[in-house]
Design an enzyme around this catalytic site. Structure first.
Site, PDB file in Angstrom:
ATOM      1  N   GLY A  20      29.991  20.752  47.879  1.00 46.99           N
ATOM      2  CA  GLY A  20      29.619  21.862  48.740  1.00 46.99           C
ATOM      3  C   GLY A  20      28.202  22.353  48.543  1.00 46.99           C
ATOM      4  O   GLY A  20      27.264  21.569  48.363  1.00 46.99           O
ATOM      5  N   THR A  97      37.838  31.226  45.767  1.00 45.16           N
ATOM      6  CA  THR A  97      38.144  32.164  46.844  1.00 45.16           C
ATOM      7  C   THR A  97      39.596  31.997  47.254  1.00 45.16           C
ATOM      8  O   THR A  97      40.203  30.930  47.062  1.00 45.16           O
ATOM      9  CB  THR A  97      37.233  31.948  48.063  1.00 45.16           C
ATOM     10  OG1 THR A  97      37.468  32.976  49.026  1.00 45.16           O
ATOM     11  CG2 THR A  97      37.490  30.595  48.710  1.00 45.16           C
ATOM     12  N   TYR A 159      38.103  38.346  45.763  1.00 47.18           N
ATOM     13  CA  TYR A 159      36.841  37.624  45.943  1.00 47.18           C
ATOM     14  C   TYR A 159      35.712  38.606  46.219  1.00 47.18           C
ATOM     15  O   TYR A 159      34.627  38.532  45.613  1.00 47.18           O
ATOM     16  CB  TYR A 159      36.970  36.620  47.096  1.00 47.18           C
ATOM     17  CG  TYR A 159      35.700  35.859  47.393  1.00 47.18           C
ATOM     18  CD1 TYR A 159      35.336  34.756  46.646  1.00 47.18           C
ATOM     19  CD2 TYR A 159      34.863  36.252  48.438  1.00 47.18           C
ATOM     20  CE1 TYR A 159      34.165  34.045  46.927  1.00 47.18           C
ATOM     21  CE2 TYR A 159      33.704  35.554  48.723  1.00 47.18           C
ATOM     22  CZ  TYR A 159      33.356  34.454  47.970  1.00 47.18           C
ATOM     23  OH  TYR A 159      32.207  33.764  48.240  1.00 47.18           O
ATOM     24  N   GLY A 190      26.098  34.872  54.079  1.00 46.64           N
ATOM     25  CA  GLY A 190      27.209  35.097  54.982  1.00 46.64           C
ATOM     26  C   GLY A 190      27.919  33.771  55.175  1.00 46.64           C
ATOM     27  O   GLY A 190      27.771  32.862  54.351  1.00 46.64           O
TER      28      GLY A 190
END
Length: 253
Positions: A20, A97, A159, A190
């Site tokens: 990621g 998360t 989270y 974001g």
């Protein structure tokens, strides 16, 4: 510059670097000339990326770090010192998360995610912060989140709380280490086009999410990686305790 190697090369550690956004950060740092320590709880993923960056192991290596275990950070630092003499940059990227309604979150799960996200950021910053202070130079870069600023909308309260804690830790380390040539800053993304975000914003939820982003699209994680490269360099020494918002205009301040 005295704290850098003779040739100016820096060594950067990236937690959660195997996949990621973390992998994008590792690639960007390596391309910019940093030696990169790809750390991840998934050692196989970390080893694969390190081999992709440099199969000889001269400028990229893998190490397993479970960020909820401070001893893992210490072991990684000892490896770096033995191999290259010192570390210069720590990117606290690893995070967990989970999407769950507020009143359904088990306190044990809340504590577990706080321990990984905020606790891992604290442990890594503390272990490497001591090393940076001793050497008179260092860059700590923390991955926070818009969720820690606005309470989160697509993620769980645990989270969001952990990312808010990371923003506070950024200020504390920035204040206490600045006099020793060590800066600490944060980035609060974001929704970006990453596997973690895609796991939360599934196809049925994505249109509504995009409608709530003023610019109308997900962010590009490669831009965040470039921003980290800029913040990791010696020339960023007057930036300290800052948080860079990269959120498409969802949260403005």
């Amino acid at each position: 510059m005295a704290a850098l190697d003779v040739d100016g090369t820096q060594t950067a550690v990236v937690t959660g670097g195997g996949n990621g956004l973390g992998a994008d950060i590792c690639r960007a740092l390596h391309e910019a000339g940093f030696r990169v320590v790809v750390s991840d709880v998934d050692l196989t993923a970390a080893e694969g990326l390190a081999a992709e960056l440099d199969s000889t192991g001269q400028t990229a290596v893998a190490v397993r770090i479970d960020v909820s275990r401070p001893d893992d950070f210490q072991s990684a630092l000892e490896m770096i010192v033995e191999r290259w003499g010192k570390a210069h940059v720590l990117v606290n990227n690893a995070a967990r998360t989970e999407v769950k309604p507020l009143l359904d979150i088990d306190p044990a799960d809340f504590n577990s995610i706080l321990a990984t996200n905020a606790g891992g950021c604290f442990a890594g910053s503390q272990v490497f912060g001591r090393h940076f202070k001793q050497n008179g130079y260092g860059r700590i870069i923390n991955l926070a989140s818009i969720a820690g600023q606005n309470g989160g909308t697509a993620t769980g309260a645990h989270y969001a709380a952990s990312k808010g804690a990371i923003l506070t830790l950024t200020k504390v380390f920035a204040r206490d280490l600045a006099a020793f040539g060590v800066t600490t800053n944060a980035i609060a993304p974001g929704p970006h086009d990453t596997p973690m975000v895609r796991s939360v914003l599934t196809d049925d939820k994505l249109p509504a999410a995009l409608a709530g982003i003023p610019v109308g699209h997900l962010g590009d994680p490669k831009f965040v990686a470039k921003l980290i490269v800029l913040m990791a360099g010696p020339e960023s020494g007057f930036v300290n305790g800052a948080c860079f918002d990269v959120n498409g205009g969802i949260y403005m301040r």
